[in-house]
Design an enzyme around this catalytic site. Structure first.
Site, PDB file in Angstrom:
ATOM      1  N   GLY A 108      39.584  95.285  12.015  1.00 37.74           N
ATOM      2  CA  GLY A 108      40.153  94.950  10.712  1.00 37.74           C
ATOM      3  C   GLY A 108      41.267  95.905  10.334  1.00 37.74           C
ATOM      4  N   ASN A 109      41.655  95.876   9.081  1.00 37.63           N
ATOM      5  CA  ASN A 109      42.689  96.802   8.614  1.00 37.63           C
ATOM      6  C   ASN A 109      42.413  97.181   7.165  1.00 37.63           C
ATOM      7  OD1 ASN A 109      44.236  94.910   6.794  1.00 37.63           O
ATOM      8  ND2 ASN A 109      44.347  93.794   8.729  1.00 37.63           N
ATOM      9  N   ARG A 110      43.250  98.055   6.625  1.00 34.37           N
ATOM     10  CA  ARG A 110      42.959  98.649   5.323  1.00 34.37           C
ATOM     11  C   ARG A 110      43.446  97.832   4.123  1.00 34.37           C
ATOM     12  NH1 ARG A 110      41.512 103.978   6.131  1.00 34.37           N
ATOM     13  NH2 ARG A 110      42.280 104.909   8.057  1.00 34.37           N
TER      14      ARG A 110
END
Ligand code: CTP
Length: 403
Positions: free
Chosen positions: A204-206
């Protein structure tokens, strides 16, 4: 002090409007509550009077010397009707004036926001659709109801949106932006995609979704019909937007392309994973494996580039409409402007909002600073400020290009 009229009509969701009233009064607005007669069956006059600090009447026959049926509307900076029943939408659309609320709606020259709440059948009835269309054509902002559990056991579109989200739309309307997206359909992607490794893990990412949700909220306040493709965002749904939830980049691509087919503009604010595991394990990967298998990655589709590509093809073949404005976001850590300019050209979009990430900027913060690069040269610098302000600059540029 701004003067707000809170119209309430007779739906079970009336109790939520007490919360909306609180949000207005606590942020310093002078609120005059104007219920319909039957709304008082749900929440009584003393509650509205105590919470607003103002007298409450439903009829034009009280305090006649003050001419309330004209005065209240004339002096308002905003009228918001929440909940708006099918009946009140019908009376407003047809210009009836048989109680204080409908008189107020006829005399108000300020922005008017309706937050409808009713059963799905009533919302979808051709009579209600026509009334909503009439009100929108005349410049009112009519929020699409939220989807979910209704009064009984059934569920569907018809719920009153979260009062805090209705308040946010009203706050943006009071900020004085024009309803220049009325009649336009805009698609926004928000959040960050997740690419499954196994049933419990993902890449995933932030991205928090704050910027995309700010874009949705501001577009609704400017009168747009909004489809929000939301990837893994833990924020309340923006009032008035149609929310489509997705998880992976490929699901986001399908949802965005489907919605783009009948949209005027698409803004890709989501952080889309460039790669995904070639194969997601059907079962949880156990640490007992002597040597973990490396995760092999495959490339994901580039949604923004594909939108530009489809538009180019359709224009060349003169085969149907496609979004007239396509905007992307780019988070860069170095060589911010040069990388941004190259990306704008590579992806064939009209606008690219470039922000520098790192050191507390961009991810998960309420503020943002950016430069919007324009196709064909030029740029607009947006100083650090709330993500809503950046969103409004984007909509200014979109509205200019749609005009
Ligand atoms: N984007 C997209 N599909 C992808 C990756 C990105 O639609 N697979 C969109 C994003 O929503 C954003 C824009 O493209 O609007 C730029 O995203 P960014 O991650 O900065 O660009 P990349 O194409 O990943 O470029 P690079 O990895 O070279 O920075």
């Amino acid at each position: 002090m701004t003067s707000v009229v809170l119209g309430v009509s007779a739906g079970i969701a009336v109790y939520k409007s007490c919360e909306l009233l609180r949000l207005f009064t606590e942020s310093g607005h002078d609120v005059r509550v104007v219920p319909t007669r039957d709304a008082l069956r749900f929440v009584g006059e003393p509650t509205w009077a105590a919470l607003s600090g103002n007298p409450v009447t439903t009829e034009v026959w009280e305090s006649v010397h003050e001419v309330p049926h004209v005065r209240i509307g004339q002096h308002a900076d905003l009228v918001v009707v929440a909940p708006a029943t099918a009946d009140v939408l019908a009376r407003a659309a047809h210009g009836l004036a048989n109680d204080l609320l409908t008189n107020t709606l006829l005399t108000a020259r300020c922005p008017v926001v309706f937050a409808p709440a009713m059963h799905t059948e009533m919302w979808e009835h051709p009579a209600t659709r026509a009334n909503v269309a009439t009100l929108r054509e005349r410049g009112a902002i009519v929020l699409d109801p939220a989807v979910g559990r209704l009064t009984g056991a059934d569920s569907g579109p018809g719920r009153l949106p979260d009062p805090a989200e209705i308040f946010e739309v009203c706050r943006r309307v009071l900020a004085g932006r024009p309803a220049d997206l009325a009649g336009r359909h805009v698609v926004i992607s928000a959040g960050g995609t997740r690419e499954a490794i196994d049933p419990v893990r993902f890449i995933g990412n932030r991205s928090s979704g704050l910027q995309g949700y700010a874009l949705a909220r501001t577009a609704v306040a400017r009168g747009a019909e909004v489809t929000l493709v939301s990837a893994n965002v833990a924020l309340p749904d923006p009032a008035g937007a149609k929310v489509v939830r997705v998880e992976s980049a490929r699901a986001l691509r399908d949802a965005v392309l489907a919605a783009a087919d009948h949209a005027d503009a698409v803004v890709m604010a989501a952080a889309v994973a460039d790669f995904r595991p070639v194969r997601a394990s059907d079962t949880k990967i156990k640490k007992s494996a002597a040597e973990p298998d490396p995760i092999r990655l495959a490339k994901n589709p580039d949604v923004l580039a594909e939108l530009g590509e489809v538009r180019r093809e359709r224009r060349a073949a003169e085969s149907g409409p496609y979004p007239r404005v396509i905007a992307g976001f780019a988070a860069e850590t170095d060589d911010v402007l040069a990388n941004g300019r190259a990306k704008l050209e590579r992806k064939g979009c009209d606008l690219l909002v470039v922000n520098q990430v790192g050191e507390g900027l961009a991810f998960g913060t309420p503020d943002n600073a950016a430069v919007v690069l324009l196709a064909g040269g030029g740029s607009v610098e947006v100083p650090r400020g709330p993500k809503e302000d950046l969103a409004d600059v984007v909509w200014d540029l979109v509205a200019e290009r749609l005009a």
